[in-house]
Each structure stands twice: as structure tokens, then as C-alpha cells.
Design a protein around this motif. Sequence first.
Motif, PDB file in Angstrom:
ATOM      1  N   ASP A 123      -2.473  -2.135  12.045  1.00  0.00           N
ATOM      2  CA  ASP A 123      -3.641  -2.218  11.173  1.00  0.00           C
ATOM      3  C   ASP A 123      -3.312  -1.762   9.757  1.00  0.00           C
ATOM      4  OD1 ASP A 123      -4.103   0.632  10.921  1.00  0.00           O
ATOM      5  OD2 ASP A 123      -5.109   0.601  12.856  1.00  0.00           O
ATOM      6  N   ASP A 124      -4.304  -1.873   8.886  1.00  0.00           N
ATOM      7  CA  ASP A 124      -4.138  -1.661   7.453  1.00  0.00           C
ATOM      8  C   ASP A 124      -3.676  -0.250   7.086  1.00  0.00           C
ATOM      9  OD1 ASP A 124      -4.427  -2.781   4.742  1.00  0.00           O
ATOM     10  OD2 ASP A 124      -5.996  -1.251   4.534  1.00  0.00           O
ATOM     11  N   ARG A 125      -3.982   0.751   7.898  1.00  0.00           N
ATOM     12  CA  ARG A 125      -3.559   2.109   7.537  1.00  0.00           C
ATOM     13  C   ARG A 125      -2.040   2.236   7.545  1.00  0.00           C
ATOM     14  NH1 ARG A 125      -4.597   5.851  12.839  1.00  0.00           N
ATOM     15  NH2 ARG A 125      -4.306   4.119  14.263  1.00  0.00           N
ATOM     16  N   TYR A 126      -1.348   1.294   8.207  1.00  0.00           N
ATOM     17  CA  TYR A 126       0.116   1.271   8.202  1.00  0.00           C
ATOM     18  C   TYR A 126       0.675   0.140   7.340  1.00  0.00           C
ATOM     19  CZ  TYR A 126      -0.531   4.442  12.112  1.00  0.00           C
ATOM     20  OH  TYR A 126      -0.916   5.497  12.893  1.00  0.00           O
ATOM     21  N   THR A 127       0.016  -1.011   7.349  1.00  0.00           N
ATOM     22  CA  THR A 127       0.564  -2.148   6.590  1.00  0.00           C
ATOM     23  C   THR A 127       0.394  -1.991   5.079  1.00  0.00           C
ATOM     24  OG1 THR A 127      -1.465  -3.442   6.899  1.00  0.00           O
ATOM     25  CG2 THR A 127       0.315  -3.786   8.499  1.00  0.00           C
ATOM     26  N   ARG A 128      -0.711  -1.436   4.632  1.00  0.00           N
ATOM     27  CA  ARG A 128      -0.928  -1.260   3.185  1.00  0.00           C
ATOM     28  C   ARG A 128       0.139  -0.350   2.571  1.00  0.00           C
ATOM     29  NH1 ARG A 128      -2.713   2.629   0.986  1.00  0.00           N
ATOM     30  NH2 ARG A 128      -3.889   3.452   2.742  1.00  0.00           N
ATOM     31  N   PRO A 129       0.374   0.857   3.129  1.00  0.00           N
ATOM     32  CA  PRO A 129       1.437   1.697   2.561  1.00  0.00           C
ATOM     33  C   PRO A 129       2.823   1.052   2.685  1.00  0.00           C
ATOM     34  CG  PRO A 129      -0.012   2.996   3.965  1.00  0.00           C
ATOM     35  CD  PRO A 129      -0.383   1.559   4.164  1.00  0.00           C
ATOM     36  N   ALA A 130       3.047   0.282   3.744  1.00  0.00           N
ATOM     37  CA  ALA A 130       4.339  -0.405   3.896  1.00  0.00           C
ATOM     38  C   ALA A 130       4.536  -1.428   2.786  1.00  0.00           C
ATOM     39  CB  ALA A 130       4.429  -1.066   5.266  1.00  0.00           C
ATOM     40  N   ARG A 131       3.478  -2.189   2.464  1.00  0.00           N
ATOM     41  CA  ARG A 131       3.568  -3.170   1.359  1.00  0.00           C
ATOM     42  C   ARG A 131       3.872  -2.468   0.042  1.00  0.00           C
ATOM     43  NH1 ARG A 131      -0.336  -5.934   4.182  1.00  0.00           N
ATOM     44  NH2 ARG A 131      -2.052  -4.791   3.242  1.00  0.00           N
ATOM     45  N   GLU A 132       3.218  -1.339  -0.185  1.00  0.00           N
ATOM     46  CA  GLU A 132       3.461  -0.575  -1.412  1.00  0.00           C
ATOM     47  C   GLU A 132       4.906  -0.090  -1.475  1.00  0.00           C
ATOM     48  OE1 GLU A 132       0.476   2.492  -1.299  1.00  0.00           O
ATOM     49  OE2 GLU A 132      -1.166   1.045  -1.584  1.00  0.00           O
ATOM     50  N   PHE A 133       5.408   0.429  -0.374  1.00  0.00           N
ATOM     51  CA  PHE A 133       6.782   0.915  -0.316  1.00  0.00           C
ATOM     52  C   PHE A 133       7.766  -0.239  -0.513  1.00  0.00           C
ATOM     53  CE2 PHE A 133      10.468   2.414   2.370  1.00  0.00           C
ATOM     54  CZ  PHE A 133      10.993   3.245   1.392  1.00  0.00           C
ATOM     55  N   ALA A 134       7.489  -1.363   0.115  1.00  0.00           N
ATOM     56  CA  ALA A 134       8.347  -2.540  -0.040  1.00  0.00           C
ATOM     57  C   ALA A 134       8.413  -2.971  -1.506  1.00  0.00           C
ATOM     58  CB  ALA A 134       7.833  -3.683   0.825  1.00  0.00           C
ATOM     59  N   ASP A 144      10.965 -11.201  11.736  1.00  0.00           N
ATOM     60  CA  ASP A 144       9.941 -11.820  10.895  1.00  0.00           C
ATOM     61  C   ASP A 144       8.568 -11.643  11.537  1.00  0.00           C
ATOM     62  OD1 ASP A 144       9.343 -13.112   8.479  1.00  0.00           O
ATOM     63  OD2 ASP A 144       9.188 -15.064   9.463  1.00  0.00           O
ATOM     64  N   SER A 145       8.355 -10.467  12.108  1.00  0.00           N
ATOM     65  CA  SER A 145       7.056 -10.175  12.708  1.00  0.00           C
ATOM     66  C   SER A 145       6.694  -8.717  12.456  1.00  0.00           C
ATOM     67  CB  SER A 145       7.072 -10.466  14.221  1.00  0.00           C
ATOM     68  OG  SER A 145       7.987  -9.622  14.876  1.00  0.00           O
ATOM     69  N   SER A 185       8.503  -0.749  13.052  1.00  0.00           N
ATOM     70  CA  SER A 185       8.006  -1.549  14.157  1.00  0.00           C
ATOM     71  C   SER A 185       7.976  -3.039  13.834  1.00  0.00           C
ATOM     72  CB  SER A 185       6.585  -1.093  14.499  1.00  0.00           C
ATOM     73  OG  SER A 185       6.065  -1.864  15.547  1.00  0.00           O
ATOM     74  N   ALA A 186       8.187  -3.847  14.856  1.00  0.00           N
ATOM     75  CA  ALA A 186       7.990  -5.295  14.741  1.00  0.00           C
ATOM     76  C   ALA A 186       6.601  -5.677  15.259  1.00  0.00           C
ATOM     77  CB  ALA A 186       9.066  -6.048  15.518  1.00  0.00           C
ATOM     78  N   ALA A 187       5.782  -4.664  15.585  1.00  0.00           N
ATOM     79  CA  ALA A 187       4.435  -4.923  16.087  1.00  0.00           C
ATOM     80  C   ALA A 187       3.474  -5.148  14.925  1.00  0.00           C
ATOM     81  CB  ALA A 187       3.954  -3.736  16.925  1.00  0.00           C
ATOM     82  N   ASP A 188       2.421  -5.894  15.192  1.00  0.00           N
ATOM     83  CA  ASP A 188       1.358  -6.083  14.214  1.00  0.00           C
ATOM     84  C   ASP A 188       0.477  -4.838  14.232  1.00  0.00           C
ATOM     85  OD1 ASP A 188       2.084  -8.692  13.385  1.00  0.00           O
ATOM     86  OD2 ASP A 188       1.192  -9.519  15.204  1.00  0.00           O
TER      87      ASP A 188
END
Length: 185
Positions: free
Chosen positions: A13-24, A40-41, A8-11
Motif C-alpha cells: 500500500d501507499d505507506r510503503y510505495t510513496r516513500p519508495a518512489r521518493e527514495f528512487a 518488475d513487480s 519486496s516484490a509484493a504489491d
Amino acid sequence: MNICVFCSAADLDDRYTRPAREFAGLIGKGGHTLVWGGSDSGLMKVMADGVQEAGGRLVGVSVEFLAHKARPGADEMVITRDLAERKAQLLARADGFVIMVGGSGTLDEATEILELRKHGLHTKPVVLLNTAGFYDGLKQQFQRMEAEGFLPLPLTELVFFAEEGVGAIAYLEEQSGLVPPVVQG
């Protein structure tokens, strides 16, 4: 390895962004390249930031009507005429695919890549990253499709379901021959 991520290009919450940062971080530290929608969003930005910070490369494939949202500073940015050309470029540039949380655009990309795999038009590994149980319902639907004869090949040959990024990256690396398979005995 060039890992194409649909997300997603949507903002979110942390339950999705934290694991995404780890995967990245796993992608970048592994010396892999992120191939993604180029935005870039939202979650796309989280992935690009994380990969870049961990030393990985970025190859974006955007589309003309979204070019104003394209990430500056990507190692490579391709702007396509339309979504069909974008998907073709993503397929051509990737060695494997990870479907992360997203909306209808993510599902469109995911179903096309799975349909092409189903018909043998590519043999690249596909992972559905089921962060926070986001795809539990879709997984159940795929299992029903398999059980009722709607899939011409076993579900395990079509897509790998991972609950965390570490499982997704391990599967992609194993399928691409970057690490030897674990022998059970």
C-alpha cells in the motif's frame, strides 16, 4: 554510486510505495545506479520505475526460477543459477546497501550482508530504511544484541538506521566520500 536495494516484490500500500518512489527519485536524480533483484513487480518495480524516470541506471540481478519476472528495459540484467550466486553478484556490484521493507527474502539478503560486514568481509555502508516504523522491532533486537554482547563491533559500525530516504542517501554519499562529512563544532 551503485546502490543495492533489498526490498519486496509484493504489491504494497501507499505507506510503503510513496516513500519508495521518493527514495528512487533521489537515487536517479543523484546520478546513481540502482542494483536490485531485477523484478518488475511490487516494490521492486516501484523502485526501478522511479530511478529510471529520474535518470538513473538499472542493474538487475535475478535468479533462474524468477527470470520470468525480470524487468525488461533494465540497463543490465544478470540471471544467476541460485540465490547464493545472486547475493554474491549483488555484493560485488554494489558500493552500498539499503534494506527496505520486505519479507523473508529481504531479511535473508539483509542478514547475509550484515554478517559479512560484521566479519570484515566488506566495508560497504549498510542502511536499514525504517519506513513507517516497519523495522522498529528489528532495531530493538539489534540494540539488545549489542547490549548483551552478541555483536563484536558497535551497532553504529554495522548498520545505519534511517527513517526516510533522504537520510539514507545522505549517509551513503557521505560514507562513499561523495560529499564531505558535516563538521560539528
